[in-house]
Design a protein around this motif. Sequence first.
Motif, PDB file in Angstrom:
ATOM      1  N   GLY A   1      13.374 -21.746 -28.759  1.00  0.00           N
ATOM      2  CA  GLY A   1      12.265 -20.917 -28.034  1.00  0.00           C
ATOM      3  C   GLY A   1      12.111 -19.624 -28.651  1.00  0.00           C
ATOM      4  O   GLY A   1      10.867 -19.076 -28.429  1.00  0.00           O
TER       5      GLY A   1
ATOM      6  N   PRO B   1       7.960 -18.520 -32.127  1.00  0.00           N
ATOM      7  CA  PRO B   1       6.955 -18.150 -31.117  1.00  0.00           C
ATOM      8  C   PRO B   1       6.044 -19.151 -30.620  1.00  0.00           C
ATOM      9  O   PRO B   1       5.349 -19.285 -29.763  1.00  0.00           O
TER      10      PRO B   1
ATOM     11  N   ARG C   1       8.517 -22.839 -25.109  1.00  0.00           N
ATOM     12  CA  ARG C   1       7.972 -21.463 -24.599  1.00  0.00           C
ATOM     13  C   ARG C   1       7.010 -21.505 -23.540  1.00  0.00           C
ATOM     14  O   ARG C   1       7.108 -20.877 -22.590  1.00  0.00           O
TER      15      ARG C   1
END
Length: 320
Positions: free
Chosen positions: A230, A234, A239
């Motif tokens: 994560g 990106p 995330r």
Amino acid sequence: FLVNRRPPAAGAREQAWVFQAALRVHSPVDFVARADHRAVHEAGEGPDWDELVADLQHRDVVEHAVGHNVSVHAVCGADGGCRVAATAWLPRAAVHRVVPGQVADVTLGMEDLAACPSGQATADALAGLGRHYAAWIAAQQATEVAEGRRRETLDGLLERADVARRRIDAGVALLARDPVAWDAFRLANRTIAAALRQRASHDGGPRPELAPAPTWRPFQLAFILMNLPGLAEPRHEDRKLVDLLFFPTGGGKTEAYLGLAAFTMVLRRLRQPGIASAGVCVLMRYTLRLLTLDQLGRAATLICALELERERAPEKLGTW
């Protein structure tokens, strides 16, 4: 109930007060043990997850007496039976210390991990972590729990544990396939090791080079590995997650998140050694002043160790 029936005293009222009063009950037979079934029987259609987990984990815990406006200390024998209970103004409880264990065929030494010659070698040194976790998860399936909500809670916890296991394996795989992420992981290990050696030398300790070689606790390394994808990618699905790392005071939470912070800062510099990598990289938020001061000192030691790494490899990391 204990009631003070003395008439109010004139003048110094405390002369009629009763201090350190106590009740102590003895029984010729065991008190009836009562379990807490609130999470199972009173949760309704929308049970609270924390209550369900607590009910599962503490299913063998019972109470023999309840105090009103005061705590109760139950004196239990070796067989678990209780025949004596007394009021207690200052309740106490024994909290077991969390002692980290060793994991066979997994390299936990920070400097050993930093010295691995390649990403694949690092992945090989860490691959056993996921395997041992998978074996532990499988063993928990045999836990004796009655069918119903407790079994559902157990199954839910093991499903979450398997998600964490897959994320750990994904972090290990990332180190094998991404040379830059591996380099950042390697430098982060060396940085945290240098910071811990420096910290060990405080307050009359040995010189940093004479301090014991720093090692990760298994949960620290697992927490770092499961978060690497994560941080490195990106657009990764992780995330969207917020991970809570909970351990009792002194369990090693700080080193775990400082390891992630070091990885994040080094990775940014490796990918963009120029001005493009400037700016805020890690946010730290604390709620207590003394805790803030303590953690600030640890973070400062980490930054100093990162500066030493930059001086060793200016062609990679550029200037901070």
